[in-house]
Each structure stands twice: as C-alpha cells, then as structure tokens.
Enzyme design. Structure first.
Site, PDB file in Angstrom:
ATOM      1  N   TYR A  69     -47.387  -6.173  27.022  1.00 12.93           N
ATOM      2  CA  TYR A  69     -46.809  -5.705  28.316  1.00 12.93           C
ATOM      3  C   TYR A  69     -45.598  -5.566  28.206  1.00 12.93           C
ATOM      4  O   TYR A  69     -44.669  -6.110  27.717  1.00 12.93           O
ATOM      5  CB  TYR A  69     -47.372  -6.797  29.442  1.00 12.93           C
ATOM      6  CG  TYR A  69     -48.212  -6.202  30.347  1.00 12.93           C
ATOM      7  CD1 TYR A  69     -48.343  -5.158  30.995  1.00 12.93           C
ATOM      8  CD2 TYR A  69     -49.624  -6.959  30.390  1.00 12.93           C
ATOM      9  CE1 TYR A  69     -49.157  -4.712  31.828  1.00 12.93           C
ATOM     10  CE2 TYR A  69     -50.423  -6.533  31.246  1.00 12.93           C
ATOM     11  CZ  TYR A  69     -50.227  -5.496  31.983  1.00 12.93           C
ATOM     12  OH  TYR A  69     -51.163  -4.913  32.780  1.00 12.93           O
TER      13      TYR A  69
ATOM     14  N   GLU B   4     -43.554  -4.048  31.400  1.00 16.23           N
ATOM     15  CA  GLU B   4     -42.973  -3.304  32.675  1.00 16.23           C
ATOM     16  C   GLU B   4     -41.430  -3.355  32.596  1.00 16.23           C
ATOM     17  O   GLU B   4     -40.729  -4.317  32.117  1.00 16.23           O
ATOM     18  CB  GLU B   4     -43.428  -4.235  33.828  1.00 16.23           C
ATOM     19  CG  GLU B   4     -44.935  -4.033  33.866  1.00 16.23           C
ATOM     20  CD  GLU B   4     -45.464  -4.808  35.267  1.00 16.23           C
ATOM     21  OE1 GLU B   4     -44.864  -5.293  35.735  1.00 16.23           O
ATOM     22  OE2 GLU B   4     -46.764  -4.780  35.245  1.00 16.23           O
TER      23      GLU B   4
ATOM     24  N   ASP C 233     -43.363  22.553  35.769  1.00 19.53           N
ATOM     25  CA  ASP C 233     -44.330  21.889  35.066  1.00 19.53           C
ATOM     26  C   ASP C 233     -44.615  22.486  33.794  1.00 19.53           C
ATOM     27  O   ASP C 233     -45.400  23.657  33.910  1.00 19.53           O
ATOM     28  CB  ASP C 233     -45.497  21.865  36.153  1.00 19.53           C
ATOM     29  CG  ASP C 233     -46.690  20.784  35.482  1.00 19.53           C
ATOM     30  OD1 ASP C 233     -46.603  20.632  34.212  1.00 19.53           O
ATOM     31  OD2 ASP C 233     -47.391  20.290  36.205  1.00 19.53           O
TER      32      ASP C 233
ATOM     33  N   LYS D 137     -50.801  19.067  24.816  1.00 21.10           N
ATOM     34  CA  LYS D 137     -51.137  20.093  24.886  1.00 21.10           C
ATOM     35  C   LYS D 137     -50.532  21.076  23.533  1.00 21.10           C
ATOM     36  O   LYS D 137     -50.675  20.484  22.270  1.00 21.10           O
ATOM     37  CB  LYS D 137     -51.075  20.972  25.988  1.00 21.10           C
ATOM     38  CG  LYS D 137     -51.696  20.105  27.292  1.00 21.10           C
ATOM     39  CD  LYS D 137     -51.653  20.837  28.449  1.00 21.10           C
ATOM     40  CE  LYS D 137     -52.630  20.453  29.632  1.00 21.10           C
ATOM     41  NZ  LYS D 137     -51.869  19.326  30.430  1.00 21.10           N
TER      42      LYS D 137
ATOM     43  N   ARG E 267     -52.380  11.683  24.394  1.00 15.22           N
ATOM     44  CA  ARG E 267     -52.486  12.069  25.943  1.00 15.22           C
ATOM     45  C   ARG E 267     -51.413  11.183  26.542  1.00 15.22           C
ATOM     46  O   ARG E 267     -51.420   9.910  26.649  1.00 15.22           O
ATOM     47  CB  ARG E 267     -53.815  11.776  26.159  1.00 15.22           C
ATOM     48  CG  ARG E 267     -55.066  12.390  25.709  1.00 15.22           C
ATOM     49  CD  ARG E 267     -56.184  12.249  26.327  1.00 15.22           C
ATOM     50  NE  ARG E 267     -56.327  13.506  27.195  1.00 15.22           N
ATOM     51  CZ  ARG E 267     -56.532  14.880  26.956  1.00 15.22           C
ATOM     52  NH1 ARG E 267     -56.951  15.068  25.866  1.00 15.22           N
ATOM     53  NH2 ARG E 267     -56.652  15.367  28.046  1.00 15.22           N
TER      54      ARG E 267
HETATM   55  N1  DSN Z   1     -56.589  20.018  32.555  1.00 21.04           N
HETATM   56  C1  DSN Z   1     -55.371  20.638  32.234  1.00 21.04           C
HETATM   57  C2  DSN Z   1     -55.791  22.132  31.878  1.00 21.04           C
HETATM   58  O1  DSN Z   1     -56.734  21.932  31.276  1.00 21.04           O
HETATM   59  O2  DSN Z   1     -55.091  22.879  31.583  1.00 21.04           O
HETATM   60  C3  DSN Z   1     -54.388  20.709  33.308  1.00 21.04           C
HETATM   61  O3  DSN Z   1     -54.166  19.311  33.722  1.00 21.04           O
END
Ligand code: DSN
Length: 422
Positions: free
Chosen positions: A56, A58, A202, A231, A237
């Site tokens: 932990y 925090e 974003d 991504k 993640r």
């Molecule tokens: N779920 C994501 C996507 O597939 O683009 C966006 O949050």
C-alpha cells in the site's frame, strides 16, 4: 503451448490456469484488429506481475501515508520522470487506475457538478467520459457535445468554436475512441482560450503514436493530457494524467485523495517499463509502421469497395461503414470473429442503427504491427475482411472456416510479444 509457463498457478488453480492458457492460444492464433488493444512485451508483463502488488502506498513519492516505501517511491518516481521526458510535460501523475478514473479526476480538479463540459459525442467517435449522457460525466455535469461533418466525417472546427463560445464550458475534451484523423490540438487550444475553458486532450488511442512521433503532440497546446497506457503505448492497463506545472497540485489532489486510494504499484512498474521501451528508436519505427500499415489497409479496403468514415485514416484506426453492404456491424464483427479476425462493432457518425447493433466495424493496426506484420500484409488482411463480410451476408460458415485456417497459418509465423510460440 501449455499452462506450464505459470507452474504455481497451474498447481494451485488448474481451472483458472486453463482459462489463461486458452486465452494465450486465442491471442496467438487470431488476427487482433481492435485498435485499442495491443500486446505488451514480456518485460512489461513481468513488471506487472511483481511483488510490488503487495504494498500500500497512498500518497506520492516522498509523501506517503504508509511506511516501507523505499522501493515503491523509486518505482513511481522513475515512471513519472520517464513520462515527463517522453511526452515533454512539466508534470505527470501515473496513478489513475484506467482512462475513465483519469478523466473523472480531471472533472474533480477543475469543475463542480452542474458545470457545463464539452466533448465529442460518443456516436461521433468521442468517449463516454467526455460528458456523454449515460456516463456520470453527462449526468453530474451538463454535457454539450460536438461531432463531425456529415459530408466529410471530419471535425468542423468552426462549428466547435461557435458552440464553445455559446456554451463557455468549464472543460473541453478533444480526442476520442473512433477518430481516424489527426487531431488539430492548436485549433482546439485557440477555441478553449477564447471560451475560457480548460482544454483536455484525451490521447488514450494515440499516445504511442505521439511518443513515437507519428502524431503531433498536444503538450504545447493543452492544459491536461489524459491517456491510458495500454493501447498504442503498449503498457499495462492503467492511465496517466500530464499537465503544466500550474495544474500539478490540482491534478494530484484530484487523483489522490480525491478519487482513489492506494495506487497499483505493480502497474506503475509496468508503465515505467513501457515508457522506457517507448523511448527507444525501435518504438519510433513501430509507431510509424502502425500508421503506414493503417493507411495501406485503408487503401486496400477502399479498393475492395468498402466505405470508410472520412475516406481513410491518418493514424492507427479505420472505421468501416457497412451501411452500403447490407451487413450490419454486429453481424460482420461476429462473422469476422469466427474467421479468426477480432474486431469490434461500432457506431458510425449519424448512424441510423442503435449503439448495440450499429452500422460500423472499428479496426486498427497496433497489435498486428507489434507482431511484425507490415504494409505488405495489408492487402491480404483486406481480402480476408472482404471475404468474411461477404460470407456473413451469405451465411457461408465454410468460407469463414477457410479464412480462419489462413489466418492461423499466417499468425503462426509472427509470434506475439509476451506470448510463447504457438
Ligand atoms: N474502450 C476503449 C476503446 O476501445 O476505445 C475506450 O475507452
């Protein structure tokens, strides 16, 4: 391939181990075209599964509410420094659990419930958390939404400006989840300045392209950059918020203690490794190849008679509009899945169909590029997609099975990072 690469898991919980092993086979054998997915490296996978998860912590490095942070502080400080260096920002917070909590923290930092916020409408390519109605951000705040032009599929910056000046939103979000074209951060910055709004980019989808120099950076134009890390950036993640020094305190306070408790230190470690990998010349080549392959795939799909939103792509993502094909997105996506090609069905701008049964299919090239597929393979991929959509229209399962065998065969020659050889 067997579950024996996780011997402790196999011995403790063979049932669960068998699910993981099956997922490894699935990920290895299929062609994964979902543009928000990727394969992390073995190093990221290892870092994300360490004993750091037992701690932990925090607070922030040097200012924790628990003792024993000698190593955790070093991990988080390293991730922060790497994020700042890679994206050229003053401040980075690497603790948000994922993209939606990261965006919620931005609201908490700069807005009060009931304030007007502006973002791209979800069916136009935006994200739930940009003020869309079914999200908390659209019910706790007054979400006003912009879209794309019906004739071009492109953002109409004049219309965005007009709307922003009329609404004077507290926050403006740019970026989204189904935008195949370059985002003009400088144009958004002009608009936000005129409207007196905080501008948030974003960049979850394109963070890896920005890091690799294959998409312009928002760093000099926006107040806050929000991104997931899993991504195109090819990390675990998680998410990060980055900003100018003037907003650093507000962002940190909003993430912790505003919204979250203890950070997931094992994820922070994975993010640090991914940021290190993204700073290498090989990642620059990767990011450019992602875009080159997406352009080649778009061109090949156009040749096959597909209709693409905005007529093509500038980035990693292609939105296929199947309205003219008489096969709705969901039926096409499920047929493609049976053919070993994993995509997601998606709304297209001005979609006459419902979000759970829309007209489009969203695809992208980040995962296949991580496996080493390149521009030259894109005509084959387009051919598979075309044949699978035709097969879906005819209900020809045999044709889908033939494609699946061809896909499995090709993918066997391109082992995925982080996965054992199939
Ligand atoms: N779920 C994501 C996507 O597939 O683009 C966006 O949050």
């Amino acid at each position: 391939m067997s579950a024996s690469r996780h011997p402790a898991l196999l011995s403790t919980d063979p049932e669960l181990a068998s699910f993981v092993a099956a997922e490894e086979v699935l990920q290895a054998q299929t062609l994964r075209l979902i543009p928000s997915e990727n394969y992390v490296s073995a190093a990221v996978l290892e870092a994300s599964g360490t004993v750091l998860q037992n701690k932990y912590s925090e607070g922030y490095p040097g200012r924790r509410y628990y003792e024993g942070q000698q190593n955790i502080d070093r991990v988080e400080a390293l991730a922060i420094e790497r994020a700042k260096g890679l994206f050229g920002v003053d401040h980075a917070n690497v603790q948000p659990y994922s993209g939606s909590p990261a965006n919620l923290a931005v609201y908490l930092a700069f807005a009060k419930p009931g304030d007007t916020v502006m973002g791209m409408a979800l069916p136009m390519g935006g994200h739930l958390t940009h003020g869309w109605g079914v999200s908390a951000t659209g019910s706790w705040f007054r979400g006003v939404q912009y879209g794309v032009r019906a004739d071009t599929g492109l953002i109409d910056y004049d219309a965005v400006r007009e709307q922003a000046l009329a609404e004077r939103p507290k926050l403006i979000f740019c970026g989204g989840t189904a935008l195949p074209r370059t985002i003009d951060f400088a144009a958004f910055a002009e608009i936000a300045k005129e409207a007196g709004s905080i501008l948030v980019a974003d960049v979850a989808h394109i963070a890896g392209l920005i890091a690799g120099g294959a998409h312009p950076s928002p760093a000099d134009h926006v107040d806050v950059i929000s991104t997931t890390t899993h991504k195109t950036l090819r990390g675990p993640r998680g998410a990060m918020l980055m900003c100018r020094e003037e907003h650093a305190k507000a962002i940190d306070k909003a993430v912790f203690p505003g919204l979250q408790g203890g950070p997931h230190n094992q994820t922070t470690a994975g993010i640090a490794v991914a940021l290190h990998e993204a700073a290498q010349p090989s990642f620059t080549a990767y990011a450019h190849q992602v875009v080159a392959s997406a352009k080649a795939l778009a061109a090949a799909l156009l040749q096959k008679g597909f209709d693409l939103v905005s007529g093509g792509t500038d980035n990693h993502l292609i939105l296929i509009d199947l309205t003219g094909k008489d096969v709705p997105g969901k039926i096409a996506a499920k047929a493609l899945d049976r053919a070993g090609i994993v995509v997601n069905y998606n709304t297209v701008p001005f979609d006459p169909r419902k979000p759970f049964d829309p007209s489009g299919v969203r695809i992208g090239t980040p995962s296949l590029t991580s496996r080493g597929l390149s521009t030259e393979h894109m005509p084959v991929v387009a051919d598979w997609i075309s044949r699978a959509v035709d097969a879906a229209a005819k209900g020809d399962e045999q044709a889908l099975a033939v494609i699946r065998a061809e896909v499995t065969d090709l993918m066997a020659a391109f082992p995925a990072p982080g996965l054992p050889l199939s």
